[in-house]
Design a protein around this motif. Structure first.
Motif, PDB file in Angstrom:
ATOM      1  N   UNK A 160      34.437  64.157  48.222  1.00  0.00           N
ATOM      2  CA  UNK A 160      32.905  63.762  48.383  1.00  0.00           C
ATOM      3  C   UNK A 160      32.744  62.349  48.655  1.00  0.00           C
ATOM      4  N   UNK A 161      31.763  62.089  49.327  1.00  0.00           N
ATOM      5  CA  UNK A 161      31.507  60.778  49.534  1.00  0.00           C
ATOM      6  C   UNK A 161      30.237  60.629  50.357  1.00  0.00           C
ATOM      7  N   UNK A 162      29.440  61.422  50.628  1.00  0.00           N
ATOM      8  CA  UNK A 162      28.151  61.766  51.309  1.00  0.00           C
ATOM      9  C   UNK A 162      28.510  61.478  52.889  1.00  0.00           C
TER      10      UNK A 162
ATOM     11  N   UNK B 268      37.457  55.006  57.491  1.00  0.00           N
ATOM     12  CA  UNK B 268      38.879  55.440  57.265  1.00  0.00           C
ATOM     13  C   UNK B 268      39.380  54.637  56.022  1.00  0.00           C
ATOM     14  N   UNK B 269      39.122  55.019  54.845  1.00  0.00           N
ATOM     15  CA  UNK B 269      39.497  54.099  53.672  1.00  0.00           C
ATOM     16  C   UNK B 269      40.642  54.548  53.047  1.00  0.00           C
TER      17      UNK B 269
ATOM     18  N   UNK C 192      42.159  56.949  46.049  1.00  0.00           N
ATOM     19  CA  UNK C 192      41.214  56.997  44.587  1.00  0.00           C
ATOM     20  C   UNK C 192      40.063  56.141  44.866  1.00  0.00           C
ATOM     21  N   UNK C 193      40.155  55.196  45.655  1.00  0.00           N
ATOM     22  CA  UNK C 193      39.063  53.984  45.464  1.00  0.00           C
ATOM     23  C   UNK C 193      38.252  54.301  46.852  1.00  0.00           C
TER      24      UNK C 193
ATOM     25  N   UNK D  28      39.217  50.210  51.333  1.00  0.00           N
ATOM     26  CA  UNK D  28      40.541  49.825  52.009  1.00  0.00           C
ATOM     27  C   UNK D  28      41.500  49.090  51.084  1.00  0.00           C
ATOM     28  N   UNK D  29      41.011  47.927  50.910  1.00  0.00           N
ATOM     29  CA  UNK D  29      41.890  46.873  49.920  1.00  0.00           C
ATOM     30  C   UNK D  29      42.095  47.614  48.610  1.00  0.00           C
ATOM     31  N   UNK D  30      41.296  48.104  47.734  1.00  0.00           N
ATOM     32  CA  UNK D  30      41.769  48.867  46.820  1.00  0.00           C
ATOM     33  C   UNK D  30      42.789  49.821  46.876  1.00  0.00           C
TER      34      UNK D  30
END
Length: 141
Positions: free
Chosen positions: A26-28, A35-36, A78-79, A82-84
């Motif tokens: 999910x993410x709307x 692209x994360x 999971x986050x 991108x950075x996380x």
């Protein structure tokens, strides 16, 4: 720049490569545009910074994340940023290498039971046999 793994092992940043992909789930409406998710690749087989014993244990521990060419691929999604996800993938790779760097425990040497333990075992068996013998029919009933 070197990335410290253990006091004796450090990886070069050039050994790691990152690809960004779209995250699943999910993410709307944002999920189709951004692209994360991160795919972190590390070639364990060709790394000059890993001792042979650690490399061998790492390849066993990597399991399905290891390709036939010896490249470990870690996907982090999971986050939401991108950075996380980059930090998460790197942390998971370093944890895997640290686990492989721990030497295996020494092989177990089988020991023989002591005379006292053998006698106690036999005494317990005799006592139990006497209890069971007393459960049968009694003569003179």
């Amino acid at each position: 720049m070197k990335i410290p793994v253990t006091p004796r092992i450090a990886l070069d940043e050039e050994e790691l490569s990152e690809d960004f992909i779209r995250s699943s789930g999910p993410g709307g409406q944002n999920v189709n545009k951004v692209e994360t998710a991160v795919q972190l690749r590390f070639n364990a087989r060709l790394s000059p910074n890993l001792p042979d014993a650690v490399r061998h244990r790492l390849e066993k521990l990597a399991g399905h994340r290891l390709t036939q060419d010896g490249v470990i691929i870690i996907t982090a999604q999971r986050h939401r940023t991108r950075e996380r996800n980059r930090e998460d993938a790197l942390a998971r790779l370093l944890e895997l290498i640290r686990e492989a760097a721990v030497p295996p425990p020494p092989p177990r040497r089988p020991t023989k039971p002591t005379l006292g333990s053998k006698l106690r075992r036999l005494e317990g068996k005799t006592r139990r046999a006497d209890v069971k013998k007393g459960r049968g029919r009694q003569d003179g009933d």
